[in-house]
Every structure is written in structure tokens, then in C-alpha cells.
Design an enzyme around this catalytic site. Structure first.
Site, short mmCIF file in Angstrom:
data_model
loop_
_atom_site.label_atom_id
_atom_site.label_comp_id
_atom_site.label_asym_id
_atom_site.label_seq_id
_atom_site.Cartn_x
_atom_site.Cartn_y
_atom_site.Cartn_z
N THR A 7 30.93 11.70 18.08
CA THR A 7 31.87 10.94 17.78
C THR A 7 32.89 11.29 16.49
O THR A 7 32.39 12.22 16.48
CB THR A 7 31.25 8.96 17.25
OG1 THR A 7 32.44 8.12 16.53
CG2 THR A 7 30.55 10.01 15.66
N GLY A 162 40.68 12.62 19.08
CA GLY A 162 40.94 12.54 20.47
C GLY A 162 41.19 12.91 21.20
O GLY A 162 40.85 13.16 23.32
N CYS A 165 38.46 16.32 21.70
CA CYS A 165 37.20 16.59 21.99
C CYS A 165 37.13 15.36 22.83
O CYS A 165 37.09 13.81 22.52
CB CYS A 165 36.51 15.75 20.47
SG CYS A 165 34.69 15.65 21.03
N THR A 168 34.90 11.79 21.85
CA THR A 168 35.89 11.01 20.58
C THR A 168 36.88 10.13 21.87
O THR A 168 37.85 10.79 22.51
CB THR A 168 36.04 11.61 19.91
OG1 THR A 168 35.63 12.91 19.22
CG2 THR A 168 37.04 11.28 18.99
#
Length: 179
Positions: A7, A162, A165, A168
Site C-alpha cells: 500500500t 500510484g 508502484c 498502489t
């Protein structure tokens, strides 16, 4: 058995405001299990923000323990964090938890690590999780070079994380405290 993990959680403090945000993706190995998980919570009469990263069940356990310490110490963030990490280091079950928390109130931002450490980050900013380094870098650049409010910096940092990754996503939850 594989763990649920990954996350991005980021916290930015500017002036008398603090914002804490996270994405909503939960993965098991290389499979996205859920894209709308809520990893940011308001605690202690909405005076404390908490965000977690790590193995999902471990993170929930850690957050519940922290919330109990916060209640016991009437919302005193630093004392609750120190008490939790003391338990974390001495309790066999807690020592095996693979999770981290960022917690923030009107005055402090703290990172509670899987080793039982309490860290107060520099620059009014902290980030954890698989996309944490991306989000932290983006947030630091925005803090240094703009006058954007903390919630905007958190949102843009999560968007950048985001994009970079794979663990994410772009489903964000952002909470704020302060004027």
C-alpha cells in the site's frame, strides 16, 4: 501461504493542518484482491488520524491496540505510542506483526515501525508502504516548492506513487485535521 500486503500511506503537515492519505489496493501475491480498502481512520473523538501498511490482519490488530492505548491515555498521542511499542517489544504475538502505522494529531506525526520503534519524522512528512518512497519524494518536492495545502500534497503524492508502484492504486482516502 502468501500474505496480503502493499500500500502507500503518506502524511503531510503544514502550518496548523495535517493530512493523512492512503490508497485502496490490497494484493495477495500478484493478484489485486480489493481496490477500495480503507486504510485511514479517525480515532479518539476525531482528534487523531491513523494509517496502516503491511499484512492486513496484523495492521488491524496493531491499530486496535493503538486505539486502546489512546483511550487509556486520554488521547495523548506520544504516550499511547510509547506504551504500544513497549508492549510490541515484549509481547510474543505482537513482535510477529508485520505492519506499520502513521499516526498524527494536532501537534505530532509519528511512525510506529514493525521493530517497535517510535519515529517523529523530519520536514512534517512521513510515508510508509511499498509506494512510500515515491510518495515521500513527491511530497517533499511539493512542500519545498509550492504553497499547496497538505491535503493537495497528499493527493498528488499518492497519484505519483500510484503511477509508479504496482501495489498502489488511484483510489484514495484522505483525512485532515486543523484549521
Amino acid at each position: 501461504m502468501e500474505q496480503f500486503h502493499a500500500t502507500t500511506i503518506v502524511c503531510v503537515r503544514r502550518g496548523n493542518r495535517v493530512a493523512l492519505g492512503g490508497d485502496g489496493q490490497v494484493t495477495l501475491g500478484n493478484i489485486v484482491i480489493k481496490g477500495t480498502a480503507r486504510k485511514i481512520r479517525r480515532l479518539y473523538h476525531d482528534k487523531v488520524l491513523a494509517g496502516f501498511a503491511g499484512a492486513t490482519a496484523d495492521a488491524f490488530t496493531l491499530q486496535e491496540r493503538f486505539e486502546a492505548k489512546l483511550e487509556k491515555h486520554q488521547g495523548h498521542l506520544m504516550r499511547a505510542a510509547v506504551e504500544l511499542t513497549r508492549d510490541w517489544r515484549t509481547d510474543r504475538v505482537l513482535r510477529r506483526l508485520e505492519a506499520m502505522l502513521i499516526v498524527a494529531d494536532a501537534e505530532h506525526t509519528l511512525v510506529l515501525t514493525g521493530n517497535g520503534d517510535v519515529l517523529e519524522p523530519e520536514h512534517g512528512l512521513a510515508a510508509i508502504g511499498s509506494g512510500g518512497a515515491y510518495a515521500q519524494s513527491a511530497a517533499l518536492a511539493l512542500l519545498r516548492n509550492t504553497e499547496l495545502p497538505p491535503e493537495t500534497i497528499v493527493k498528488q503524492s499518492l497519484e505519483i506513487a500510484g503511477d509508479l508502484c504496482i501495489y498502489t492504486n488511484q483510489n484514495h482516502v484522505i483525512e485532515t485535521l486543523g484549521g
